[in-house]
Write a protein that holds these residues in place. Structure first.
Motif, PDB file in Angstrom:
ATOM      1  N   ASP A 177      35.574 -33.261  -8.740  1.00 16.95           N
ATOM      2  CA  ASP A 177      35.482 -33.363 -10.189  1.00 16.95           C
ATOM      3  C   ASP A 177      35.613 -31.966 -10.782  1.00 16.95           C
ATOM      4  O   ASP A 177      35.092 -30.997 -10.242  1.00 16.95           O
ATOM      5  N   CYS A 178      36.332 -31.897 -11.898  1.00 12.89           N
ATOM      6  CA  CYS A 178      36.496 -30.634 -12.617  1.00 12.89           C
ATOM      7  C   CYS A 178      35.124 -30.157 -13.109  1.00 12.89           C
ATOM      8  O   CYS A 178      34.363 -30.930 -13.683  1.00 12.89           O
ATOM      9  N   ASP A 179      34.805 -28.899 -12.843  1.00 11.47           N
ATOM     10  CA  ASP A 179      33.498 -28.357 -13.272  1.00 11.47           C
ATOM     11  C   ASP A 179      33.387 -28.357 -14.787  1.00 11.47           C
ATOM     12  O   ASP A 179      32.313 -28.564 -15.343  1.00 11.47           O
ATOM     13  N   HIS A 180      34.529 -28.093 -15.433  1.00 13.01           N
ATOM     14  CA  HIS A 180      34.520 -27.858 -16.875  1.00 13.01           C
ATOM     15  C   HIS A 180      34.175 -29.126 -17.660  1.00 13.01           C
ATOM     16  O   HIS A 180      33.372 -29.096 -18.582  1.00 13.01           O
ATOM     17  N   CYS A 181      34.784 -30.265 -17.284  1.00 17.01           N
ATOM     18  CA  CYS A 181      34.555 -31.517 -18.029  1.00 17.01           C
ATOM     19  C   CYS A 181      33.683 -32.476 -17.221  1.00 17.01           C
ATOM     20  O   CYS A 181      33.494 -33.618 -17.605  1.00 17.01           O
ATOM     21  N   ARG A 182      33.179 -32.028 -16.091  1.00 16.09           N
ATOM     22  CA  ARG A 182      32.342 -32.830 -15.198  1.00 16.09           C
ATOM     23  C   ARG A 182      33.025 -34.149 -14.849  1.00 16.09           C
ATOM     24  O   ARG A 182      32.410 -35.198 -14.761  1.00 16.09           O
ATOM     25  N   PRO A 187      42.509 -33.466 -24.089  1.00 13.34           N
ATOM     26  CA  PRO A 187      42.272 -33.292 -22.654  1.00 13.34           C
ATOM     27  C   PRO A 187      41.568 -31.972 -22.345  1.00 13.34           C
ATOM     28  O   PRO A 187      41.707 -31.002 -23.081  1.00 13.34           O
ATOM     29  N   CYS A 188      40.828 -31.980 -21.279  1.00 14.44           N
ATOM     30  CA  CYS A 188      40.152 -30.770 -20.796  1.00 14.44           C
ATOM     31  C   CYS A 188      41.190 -29.699 -20.487  1.00 14.44           C
ATOM     32  O   CYS A 188      42.225 -29.979 -19.890  1.00 14.44           O
ATOM     33  N   SER A 189      40.909 -28.488 -20.929  1.00 16.63           N
ATOM     34  CA  SER A 189      41.899 -27.420 -20.753  1.00 16.63           C
ATOM     35  C   SER A 189      41.996 -26.981 -19.290  1.00 16.63           C
ATOM     36  O   SER A 189      43.016 -26.466 -18.864  1.00 16.63           O
ATOM     37  N   GLN A 190      40.962 -27.235 -18.506  1.00 17.36           N
ATOM     38  CA  GLN A 190      40.964 -26.751 -17.127  1.00 17.36           C
ATOM     39  C   GLN A 190      41.742 -27.689 -16.199  1.00 17.36           C
ATOM     40  O   GLN A 190      42.457 -27.231 -15.332  1.00 17.36           O
ATOM     41  N   CYS A 191      41.581 -28.994 -16.370  1.00 15.24           N
ATOM     42  CA  CYS A 191      42.204 -29.942 -15.439  1.00 15.24           C
ATOM     43  C   CYS A 191      43.330 -30.724 -16.101  1.00 15.24           C
ATOM     44  O   CYS A 191      43.942 -31.567 -15.455  1.00 15.24           O
ATOM     45  N   GLY A 192      43.584 -30.485 -17.381  1.00 12.23           N
ATOM     46  CA  GLY A 192      44.679 -31.167 -18.067  1.00 12.23           C
ATOM     47  C   GLY A 192      44.414 -32.648 -18.277  1.00 12.23           C
ATOM     48  O   GLY A 192      45.333 -33.417 -18.525  1.00 12.23           O
TER      49      GLY A 192
HETATM   50 ZN   LIG Z   1      38.386 -30.936 -16.676  1.00 14.68          ZN
END
Ligand SMILES: [Zn+2]
Ligand SMILES: [Zn+2]
Length: 349
Positions: free
Chosen positions: A136-141, A189-194
């Motif tokens: 899981d992306c840390d940024h958006c959990r 969308p989350c900028s880290q995982c798109g």
């Molecule tokens: Zn994310």
């Protein structure tokens, strides 16, 4: 069957819209198929209640009913008018379903093919491997949305994550295809995982190789598969071992076999020769007149038994007598002489 919608909902003709709504909610809770999974009569009652509310729940339709009666609503009922009912049902069903269908999920198991040498299989020890895992992306959990405002309830399933098309008597549930069962739509969308909610990382993992491991065996590394979804458990990593062929040794379980070349004169006269083992060269004595194919056993120089407490297997050395090639004139002369002496010896008994 042909009860009036007022009777079905148990309200008087003069009931207010508010009273009708209240009666419907109470009955829908009582008869909803999800709360009465094994009750076909509850299912039938629920439909009746839905049908009744679909008429009386809308002030204009209710007026038409009061004016024209049930026959006005008989044909063509179902698809178009069913929606208003669902909104109200979903209001209380939402909390119920959200609890029932967690998005949390265990991560996938991963498989890694690891080649090792026979020496490594014999010794055991540790190997360091690099595994591409998803988490899981840390940024958006893991949600894929930029922040709290980055997502909205899915319009197709009204945030339920599943749809229930009405077919005949039964309600079939299936995951909503529009939001893939998540119940929400991502607007930012989350900028880290798109927006995928996941990211990949290369993990360096130390794997313990047990002494005696064989080709095809799987070594489980607990919790090092893909990360869990929305705080779910991680999967496991399975390292599938391949023991490479060795240029000298052949293996059969715990036994090793190797061929050792011996010159024809050493074979005839006897000698001390060096033979290879997994632990380095060892010296053996061969008696005069040894034949090609003769086996010698070196005890405890084979492979360890996997997980076993027994001592190692044996190494079997097979003698291969070499025929000389590219003889010099003098060597040829000596061999001719040798041949003459043996054939003469044979003649005279
Ligand atoms: Zn994310
Ligand atoms: Zn949906």
């Amino acid at each position: 069957m042909n009860r009036s919608p007022y009777d079905v909902l148990g309200v008087p003709r003069a009931a207010s819209q508010q009273e009708i709504k209240k009666a419907f909610r109470r009955l829908a809770r009582t008869y909803h198929p999800d709360l009465n999974p094994n009750g076909p009569s509850a299912e039938r009652r629920f439909r009746e209640v839905q049908h009744a509310y679909d008429i009386l729940g809308h002030a204009d339709k209710r007026r038409q009913y009061d004016r024209f009666g049930a026959s006005y609503f008989r044909p063509g009922y179902s698809s178009a008018s069913a929606h208003g009912v669902r909104d109200v049902v979903n209001e209380f069903m939402e909390a119920f379903v959200r609890q029932e269908m967690p998005r949390r999920k265990r991560g996938e198991d991963l498989r890694y093919y690891l080649s090792i040498t026979l020496e490594e299989a014999g010794r055991g020890g540790y190997k360091t491997i690099t595994v591409n895992r998803s988490e899981d992306c840390d940024h958006c959990r893991g949600t894929g949305a930029s922040d709290k405002d980055g997502k909205i309830p899915c319009p197709a399933c009204e945030g339920l994550g599943e749809v229930r098309p009405r077919r005949g008597l039964f309600n079939f549930r299936r995951p909503c295809t529009s939001c893939r069962g998540t119940g929400y739509k991502i607007v930012t969308p989350c900028s880290q995982c798109g927006g995928t909610g996941r990211h990949r990382r290369e993990d360096v993992i130390r794997v313990r190789i047990p002494p005696g491991v064989e080709t095809g065996q799987r070594l489980k590394v607990h919790g090092r598969g893909n990360g869990g979804y929305q705080e779910g458990e991680p999967g496991d990593l399975f390292v599938v071992v391949h023991v490479k062929d060795h240029e000298l040794f052949r293996r059969q379980g715990t036994e090793l076999l190797c061929d050792v070349n011996v010159s024809f004169y050493d074979a005839a006269l006897g000698a001390e020769i060096d033979v290879p083992t997994l632990d380095g060269p060892a010296r053996i004595t061969i008696p005069p007149g040894v034949q090609s194919g003769k086996l010698y056993r070196l005890k405890g120089r084979g492979m360890p038994e996997l997980g076993g407490k027994r001592e190692r297997g044996d190494l079997h050395v097979r003698i291969v007598v070499e025929t000389p090639v590219n003889l010099s004139d003098e060597q040829k002369r000596i061999l001719e002489e040798f041949k003459r002496t043996t054939t003469a010896g044979t003649h005279h008994g």
